[in-house]
Design a protein around this motif. Structure first.
Motif, mmCIF file in Angstrom:
data_model
loop_
_atom_site.group_PDB
_atom_site.id
_atom_site.type_symbol
_atom_site.label_atom_id
_atom_site.label_comp_id
_atom_site.label_asym_id
_atom_site.label_seq_id
_atom_site.Cartn_x
_atom_site.Cartn_y
_atom_site.Cartn_z
ATOM 1 N N VAL A 29 -5.008 1.979 -6.004
ATOM 2 C CA VAL A 29 -4.982 0.601 -6.503
ATOM 3 C C VAL A 29 -6.406 0.070 -6.663
ATOM 4 O O VAL A 29 -6.750 -0.551 -7.681
ATOM 5 C CB VAL A 29 -4.172 -0.308 -5.549
ATOM 6 N N LYS A 32 -8.069 1.211 -9.578
ATOM 7 C CA LYS A 32 -7.372 0.763 -10.778
ATOM 8 C C LYS A 32 -6.658 1.905 -11.506
ATOM 9 O O LYS A 32 -6.505 1.892 -12.728
ATOM 10 C CB LYS A 32 -8.344 0.042 -11.732
ATOM 11 N N ILE A 34 -3.529 2.694 -10.509
ATOM 12 C CA ILE A 34 -2.189 2.130 -10.544
ATOM 13 C C ILE A 34 -2.295 0.642 -10.251
ATOM 14 O O ILE A 34 -3.297 0.177 -9.682
ATOM 15 C CB ILE A 34 -1.243 2.809 -9.529
ATOM 16 N N ARG A 35 -1.269 -0.118 -10.604
ATOM 17 C CA ARG A 35 -1.321 -1.571 -10.446
ATOM 18 C C ARG A 35 -0.954 -2.019 -9.041
ATOM 19 O O ARG A 35 -1.514 -2.993 -8.527
ATOM 20 C CB ARG A 35 -0.407 -2.245 -11.465
ATOM 21 N N GLU A 36 0.014 -1.369 -8.428
ATOM 22 C CA GLU A 36 0.459 -1.791 -7.102
ATOM 23 C C GLU A 36 0.790 -0.569 -6.252
ATOM 24 O O GLU A 36 0.984 0.535 -6.773
ATOM 25 C CB GLU A 36 1.658 -2.718 -7.199
#
Length: 217
Positions: A29, A32, A34-36
């Protein structure tokens, strides 16, 4: 999920696995990628009920001390545990430089952690590190009887070192017959089989609580 299938009956393993997975995804995360964090909602299997505390009797202690095991220092390990209540990982990490037998005290400075077995390795690596918490570093007074026992044991161990071709950790108090670390997990397994064979229901961790109870009394 893996946690609630293969690890359903291994709560501590599942707990550790979830922590590692969370950290890995959290790093993704931050980068960046993945978003969550998909591991935030992972649920652990139901925690097993705590085993009832079984106080060892005087006979239990004497029987355990007299047991034959793979460790030449079995008696001294248990006597030190009976009289200090150290965590297993602290006990097996004791150095002679941590103990003053003339004044009667020892200090906890280290902890032994057993690592995971890696491909091609015949045994688990053992790592010397800091104790569990900051307050775990402490100084404890030990009775004269234990000082006398450890003094005689130290002399016997020194004689063993002189006869050995090599001795890996000469300042370590409790070792295998070649001076290597005693793997905490292996020691726990040996203690488990010994107490089961002797019909004793007190676990090694319960010895620590027993010491605390006797100190309060």
């Amino acid at each position: 999920t893996l946690i609630n299938t293969r690890m359903r009956s291994h709560f501590r393993t599942a707990q550790f696995f979830r922590a590692v997975i969370r950290m890995a995804f959290q790093r993704a995360v931050r980068l960046k990628l993945i978003r969550e964090n998909p591991a935030d909602d992972l649920e652990l299997p139901r925690k097993p009920p705590r085993k009832p505390f079984v106080r060892p009797t005087k006979k239990d202690r004497e029987t355990l001390l007299a047991a034959e095991t793979i460790y030449y220092c079995w008696r001294q390990i248990l006597l030190t545990e009976f009289m200090t209540g150290l965590r297993r990982c602290e006990l097996l990490a004791l150095h002679w430089s941590d103990i003053d037998l003339s004044e009667g005290w020892l200090q906890v400075r280290y902890s032994l952690i057993g690592g995971e077995r890696k491909p091609g390795m015949t045994k688990n690596p053992v790592i010397l590190c800091d104790p569990k918490t900051a307050t775990s570093k402490r100084k404890l007074f030990i009775p004269p009887a234990l000082c006398k026992e450890l003094t005689a044991y130290k002399t016997r161990q020194a004689a063993m070192r002189l006869k050995a071709d090599s001795w890996e950790h000469p300042d370590l108090v409790f070792t295998y017959g070649n001076g290597e670390y005693i793997t905490p997990a292996v020691f726990s397994g040996v203690f488990y089989h010994i107490r089961k064979k002797l019909g004793i229901n007190t676990t090694f961790h319960m010895l620590r609580h027993d010491m605390a109870s006797r100190m309060k009394a």
